[in-house]
Design an enzyme around this catalytic site. Structure first.
Site, PDB file in Angstrom:
ATOM      1  N   PRO A   2       0.844  -1.218   0.000  1.00 42.84           N
ATOM      2  CA  PRO A   2       0.000   0.000   0.000  1.00 42.84           C
ATOM      3  C   PRO A   2       0.868   1.251   0.000  1.00 42.84           C
ATOM      4  O   PRO A   2       1.792   1.358   0.789  1.00 42.84           O
ATOM      5  CB  PRO A   2      -0.785  -0.103   1.309  1.00 42.84           C
ATOM      6  N   GLU A   3       0.587   2.149  -0.901  1.00 44.18           N
ATOM      7  CA  GLU A   3       1.305   3.416  -0.989  1.00 44.18           C
ATOM      8  C   GLU A   3       0.383   4.520  -0.477  1.00 44.18           C
ATOM      9  O   GLU A   3      -0.759   4.257  -0.111  1.00 44.18           O
ATOM     10  CB  GLU A   3       1.699   3.686  -2.450  1.00 44.18           C
TER      11      GLU A   3
END
Ligand SMILES: [Zn+2]
Length: 271
Positions: A2-3
Site C-alpha cells: 500500500p502506498e
C-alpha cells in the site's frame, strides 16, 4: 505494497463512519511489527475523534491519546457494522459501538501503536523523520528545490527516502520522473530549476490521480474479505520493461536502484 494513495483512500473509506464511535474492546492477534504500547483494556470507553493521515500512517485520534496504524507490506483495514469470525491473518479488531475496524495483514509488517499525543516520543519515533505531505499546501516548490540541491544521490533514491516529501513510493516515483522527463539516475543536486518545477507538478498530478482512481474503485479496494486490490494505475513506465514507450515507442528499460526496480524511457527521460 500500500502506498500513500491506497492509505488515503482507506482513510476516506471509514473516517466519517467511525467518528464519535466509542471503543468497547481492542483485540490484538499475532504480534505485528511493533507492540501496541499499552494494555488493550485501557482503551475501553475511549471515543474516536477523527482519522487523519500522515505519510503512510493513519492517525486514529481518540479523546485521550491516539492510535497509529500502518498497513506494512500487505495490510488492509475494513470497517463494518459486523465482521465475520477473525481468520488467521486478522490481527486487530477495534470493536466500537458503530462497528468493527479490522486489520487484515498476512505478512504482519503492519502496526498498531498507541501514543499519548502526536508530539510524544512514541509517535515521533514513527512520524518525526517524515517529509512534507505532497497533497496539501505544505509541498512548496521553493523548499523542494532547495532540499534537492543538498542531495547528490540519484533523484529516484531521494524521492523514495521520503524525508523531503512523503508518499512517493516506487511506482509513483517512476511515473512522476517519466512525466517530468528526468532519468531516475540523475543526481538530485544537478536538476535545473525548470526540471524541479516539472517534477514537483508531476508528483502532485500522479498522486492526485491515484487517489481519485482509488476513490472510484473503493469497493474493490476494501472488499468484504479484507483483500486489497491495489490500484491499477495506467502506468506509463512502471512494470513495462521491454514494452514500447507510450510517447515515443522506444522500449522501456529497467534497472536496479537500491534493491528496487526502476523503469524509464531512455529517450524521453534525459540524464
Ligand atoms: Zn519515450
Amino acid at each position: 505494497m500500500p502506498e500513500l494513495p491506497e492509505v488515503e483512500v482507506t482513510r476516506q473509506s471509514f473516517a466519517a463512519r467511525i467518528q464519535t464511535a466509542r471503543i468497547q474492546a481492542l483485540h490484538m492477534g499475532k504480534p505485528l511489527r511493533w507492540p501496541l504500547g499499552l494494555a488493550p483494556q485501557s482503551l475501553e470507553g475511549r471515543q474516536v475523534v477523527g482519522v487523519r493521515r500522515r505519510g503512510k500512517y493513519l492517525l486514529l485520534d481518540l479523546d485521550e491519546g491516539l492510535l497509529l496504524l500502518h498497513l506494512g507490506m500487505s495490510g488492509s483495514l475494513n470497517f463494518a457494522p459486523v465482521q465475520p469470525e477473525a481468520g488467521p491473518h486478522d490481527h486487530m479488531d477495534l470493536i466500537t459501538d458503530r462497528g468493527v475496524l479490522r486489520l487484515h495483514d498476512p505478512r504482519r509488517f503492519g502496526a498498531v501503536v498507541w501514543a499519548p499525543s502526536e508530539g510524544s516520543s512514541q509517535a515521533q519515533k514513527l512520524l518525526g523523520h517524515l517529509g512534507v505531505e505532497p497533497l496539501d499546501g505544505g509541498f512548496d516548490l521553493g523548499d523542494f528545490a532547495q532540499a534537492l540541491k543538498k542531495r547528490r544521490s540519484a533523484i529516484k533514491q531521494v524521492l523514495l527516502a521520503g524525508n523531503i516529501v512523503v508518499g512517493v513510493g516506487n511506482i509513483y516515483a517512476s511515473e512522476a520522473l517519466f512525466m517530468a522527463g528526468i532519468r531516475p539516475t540523475t543526481s538530485a543536486a544537478r536538476l535545473s530549476k525548470s526540471r524541479v518545477a516539472r517534477l514537483h507538478a508531476a508528483i502532485v498530478q500522479v498522486l492526485t490521480r491515484a487517489v481519485e482512481q482509488g476513490g472510484s474503485t473503493l469497493k474493490d479496494f476494501v472488499s468484504a474479505e479484507g483483500r486489497t486490490g491495489y490500484f491499477q494505475l495506467e502506468a506509463a513506465v512502471y512494470g513495462r520493461a521491454g514494452e514500447p514507450c507510450r510517447a515515443c515507442a522506444t522500449p522501456i528499460r529497467s534497472l536496479l536502484q537500491g534493491q528496487r526496480t526502476t523503469f524509464y524511457c531512455p529517450t524521453c527521460q534525459k540524464p
